[in-house]
Motif scaffolding. Structure first.
Motif, PDB file in Angstrom:
ATOM      1  N   THR A  72       0.810  -1.220   0.000  1.00  0.00           N
ATOM      2  CA  THR A  72       0.000   0.000   0.000  1.00  0.00           C
ATOM      3  C   THR A  72       0.845   1.273   0.000  1.00  0.00           C
ATOM      4  OG1 THR A  72      -0.204  -0.084   2.417  1.00  0.00           O
ATOM      5  CG2 THR A  72      -1.971  -1.107   1.124  1.00  0.00           C
ATOM      6  N   ARG A  73       2.148   1.118   0.021  1.00  0.00           N
ATOM      7  CA  ARG A  73       3.056   2.266  -0.002  1.00  0.00           C
ATOM      8  C   ARG A  73       2.955   2.947  -1.378  1.00  0.00           C
ATOM      9  NH1 ARG A  73       8.503  -0.088   1.668  1.00  0.00           N
ATOM     10  NH2 ARG A  73       7.799   0.184   3.794  1.00  0.00           N
ATOM     11  N   PRO A  74       2.879   4.269  -1.414  1.00  0.00           N
ATOM     12  CA  PRO A  74       2.821   4.949  -2.722  1.00  0.00           C
ATOM     13  C   PRO A  74       4.074   4.653  -3.566  1.00  0.00           C
ATOM     14  CG  PRO A  74       2.266   6.467  -0.944  1.00  0.00           C
ATOM     15  CD  PRO A  74       2.759   5.204  -0.296  1.00  0.00           C
ATOM     16  N   ALA A  75       3.870   4.471  -4.843  1.00  0.00           N
ATOM     17  CA  ALA A  75       4.980   4.170  -5.758  1.00  0.00           C
ATOM     18  C   ALA A  75       6.057   5.243  -5.654  1.00  0.00           C
ATOM     19  CB  ALA A  75       4.471   4.062  -7.187  1.00  0.00           C
ATOM     20  N   GLY A  76       7.292   4.791  -5.522  1.00  0.00           N
ATOM     21  CA  GLY A  76       8.429   5.700  -5.473  1.00  0.00           C
ATOM     22  C   GLY A  76       8.649   6.389  -4.145  1.00  0.00           C
ATOM     23  N   SER A  77       7.896   6.037  -3.106  1.00  0.00           N
ATOM     24  CA  SER A  77       8.012   6.726  -1.816  1.00  0.00           C
ATOM     25  C   SER A  77       9.035   6.090  -0.877  1.00  0.00           C
ATOM     26  CB  SER A  77       6.652   6.782  -1.121  1.00  0.00           C
ATOM     27  OG  SER A  77       6.229   5.476  -0.770  1.00  0.00           O
ATOM     28  N   HIS A  78       9.575   4.952  -1.239  1.00  0.00           N
ATOM     29  CA  HIS A  78      10.517   4.233  -0.375  1.00  0.00           C
ATOM     30  C   HIS A  78      11.919   4.361  -0.954  1.00  0.00           C
ATOM     31  CE1 HIS A  78      12.488   0.532   1.256  1.00  0.00           C
ATOM     32  NE2 HIS A  78      11.851   0.937   2.346  1.00  0.00           N
ATOM     33  N   ASN A  79      12.881   4.694  -0.090  1.00  0.00           N
ATOM     34  CA  ASN A  79      14.262   4.868  -0.561  1.00  0.00           C
ATOM     35  C   ASN A  79      14.798   3.626  -1.262  1.00  0.00           C
ATOM     36  OD1 ASN A  79      14.408   7.487   0.381  1.00  0.00           O
ATOM     37  ND2 ASN A  79      15.334   6.920   2.333  1.00  0.00           N
ATOM     38  N   GLY A  80      14.384   2.460  -0.788  1.00  0.00           N
ATOM     39  CA  GLY A  80      14.841   1.213  -1.390  1.00  0.00           C
ATOM     40  C   GLY A  80      13.987   0.765  -2.559  1.00  0.00           C
ATOM     41  N   LYS A  81      13.045   1.586  -2.948  1.00  0.00           N
ATOM     42  CA  LYS A  81      12.145   1.313  -4.086  1.00  0.00           C
ATOM     43  C   LYS A  81      11.275   0.082  -3.859  1.00  0.00           C
ATOM     44  CE  LYS A  81      14.492   4.270  -6.987  1.00  0.00           C
ATOM     45  NZ  LYS A  81      14.785   5.297  -6.031  1.00  0.00           N
ATOM     46  N   LEU A  82      10.987  -0.228  -2.588  1.00  0.00           N
ATOM     47  CA  LEU A  82      10.152  -1.382  -2.261  1.00  0.00           C
ATOM     48  C   LEU A  82       8.734  -0.908  -1.980  1.00  0.00           C
ATOM     49  CD1 LEU A  82       9.964  -4.430  -1.805  1.00  0.00           C
ATOM     50  CD2 LEU A  82      10.649  -4.035   0.574  1.00  0.00           C
ATOM     51  N   ASP A  83       7.883  -1.070  -2.964  1.00  0.00           N
ATOM     52  CA  ASP A  83       6.484  -0.689  -2.839  1.00  0.00           C
ATOM     53  C   ASP A  83       5.655  -1.634  -3.700  1.00  0.00           C
ATOM     54  OD1 ASP A  83       6.453   0.361  -5.573  1.00  0.00           O
ATOM     55  OD2 ASP A  83       7.429   2.155  -4.779  1.00  0.00           O
ATOM     56  N   GLY A  84       4.367  -1.368  -3.801  1.00  0.00           N
ATOM     57  CA  GLY A  84       3.466  -2.245  -4.544  1.00  0.00           C
ATOM     58  C   GLY A  84       3.791  -2.370  -6.015  1.00  0.00           C
ATOM     59  N   GLU A  85       4.543  -1.440  -6.551  1.00  0.00           N
ATOM     60  CA  GLU A  85       4.927  -1.496  -7.965  1.00  0.00           C
ATOM     61  C   GLU A  85       6.112  -2.435  -8.196  1.00  0.00           C
ATOM     62  OE1 GLU A  85       3.232   0.141 -10.496  1.00  0.00           O
ATOM     63  OE2 GLU A  85       1.811   0.529  -8.873  1.00  0.00           O
ATOM     64  N   THR A  86       6.802  -2.804  -7.127  1.00  0.00           N
ATOM     65  CA  THR A  86       7.925  -3.735  -7.251  1.00  0.00           C
ATOM     66  C   THR A  86       7.368  -5.112  -7.591  1.00  0.00           C
ATOM     67  OG1 THR A  86       9.130  -2.478  -5.571  1.00  0.00           O
ATOM     68  CG2 THR A  86       9.948  -4.691  -6.076  1.00  0.00           C
ATOM     69  N   VAL A  87       7.875  -5.694  -8.660  1.00  0.00           N
ATOM     70  CA  VAL A  87       7.319  -6.932  -9.204  1.00  0.00           C
ATOM     71  C   VAL A  87       7.247  -8.047  -8.158  1.00  0.00           C
ATOM     72  CG1 VAL A  87       7.667  -8.742 -10.930  1.00  0.00           C
ATOM     73  CG2 VAL A  87       8.059  -6.352 -11.539  1.00  0.00           C
ATOM     74  N   ASN A  88       8.271  -8.223  -7.373  1.00  0.00           N
ATOM     75  CA  ASN A  88       8.333  -9.328  -6.409  1.00  0.00           C
ATOM     76  C   ASN A  88       8.373  -8.815  -4.967  1.00  0.00           C
ATOM     77  OD1 ASN A  88      10.831  -8.205  -6.812  1.00  0.00           O
ATOM     78  ND2 ASN A  88      11.950 -10.132  -6.753  1.00  0.00           N
ATOM     79  N   ALA A  89       7.606  -7.774  -4.684  1.00  0.00           N
ATOM     80  CA  ALA A  89       7.649  -7.106  -3.379  1.00  0.00           C
ATOM     81  C   ALA A  89       7.395  -8.056  -2.206  1.00  0.00           C
ATOM     82  CB  ALA A  89       6.643  -5.958  -3.348  1.00  0.00           C
ATOM     83  N   CYS A  90       6.383  -8.899  -2.313  1.00  0.00           N
ATOM     84  CA  CYS A  90       6.051  -9.800  -1.199  1.00  0.00           C
ATOM     85  C   CYS A  90       7.174 -10.808  -0.946  1.00  0.00           C
ATOM     86  CB  CYS A  90       4.743 -10.532  -1.477  1.00  0.00           C
ATOM     87  SG  CYS A  90       3.297  -9.456  -1.418  1.00  0.00           S
ATOM     88  N   MET A  91       7.741 -11.342  -1.994  1.00  0.00           N
ATOM     89  CA  MET A  91       8.818 -12.320  -1.817  1.00  0.00           C
ATOM     90  C   MET A  91      10.092 -11.646  -1.304  1.00  0.00           C
ATOM     91  SD  MET A  91       7.696 -15.330  -2.085  1.00  0.00           S
ATOM     92  CE  MET A  91       9.250 -16.225  -2.016  1.00  0.00           C
ATOM     93  N   ILE A  92      10.270 -10.362  -1.554  1.00  0.00           N
ATOM     94  CA  ILE A  92      11.403  -9.640  -0.958  1.00  0.00           C
ATOM     95  C   ILE A  92      11.206  -9.556   0.549  1.00  0.00           C
ATOM     96  CG2 ILE A  92      12.507  -7.365  -0.761  1.00  0.00           C
ATOM     97  CD1 ILE A  92      12.068  -7.079  -3.816  1.00  0.00           C
ATOM     98  N   VAL A  93       9.984  -9.304   0.987  1.00  0.00           N
ATOM     99  CA  VAL A  93       9.691  -9.274   2.431  1.00  0.00           C
ATOM    100  C   VAL A  93       9.922 -10.663   3.030  1.00  0.00           C
ATOM    101  CG1 VAL A  93       7.910  -8.861   4.186  1.00  0.00           C
ATOM    102  CG2 VAL A  93       8.090  -7.331   2.208  1.00  0.00           C
TER     103      VAL A  93
END
Length: 141
Positions: free
Chosen positions: A8-29
């Motif tokens: 739910t983090r806005p796209a581009g709002s995280h320094n590490g570029k980890l947000d909902g637009e990141t293709v594999n965001a859940c698996m990174i977590v």
């Protein structure tokens, strides 16, 4: 909880570029949490204290603990979400230990399943967490 926050983090709002637009965001977590596989919270606290204590005088080194969930709240996850999270952790374990073959299609399917399950249960997850204003009353150990 953390996956929901990432998604739910806005796209581009995280320094590490980890947000909902990141293709594999859940698996990174999942990968991040897998770094601490086999380490209890108490062991982690002791490890941190042991590594930083040399910079402080006796009794001056404390760990700030931040509450994550509401006190007295039922922390039981819906079974389908719990199973999905356990399957993701198992998949990451297979990757980390090289005990089986994991194809790109397996990772894509797991990511899709995680996102779907988290979305379905987002209201439940949101109801479990403390609001940030409450977290400010953190405690020391």
């Amino acid at each position: 909880m953390c996956m929901l926050r990432v998604l739910t983090r806005p796209a581009g709002s995280h320094n590490g570029k980890l947000d909902g637009e990141t293709v594999n965001a859940c698996m990174i977590v999942v990968k991040f949490y897998s770094l601490y596989r086999g380490i209890s919270a108490d062991d982690m606290s002791s490890l941190i204290l042991d590594r930083v204590a040399f910079n402080y005088t006796e009794g001056d080194c404390r760990i700030v603990t931040v509450p994550f969930f509401k006190d007295g709240f039922d922390l039981e996850l819906p079974s389908d979400l719990r199973d999905c999270l356990l399957d993701a952790l198992h998949l990451q374990y297979v990757i980390d230990t090289k005990t089986g073959e994991v194809k790109e299609d397996d990772l894509v399917a797991m990511e899709t399943r995680l996102r779907k399950s988290i979305t379905i249960h987002q209201d439940r997850l949101k109801s479990m967490r403390l609001l940030y204003m409450v977290v400010e009353r953190s405690s020391y150990r």
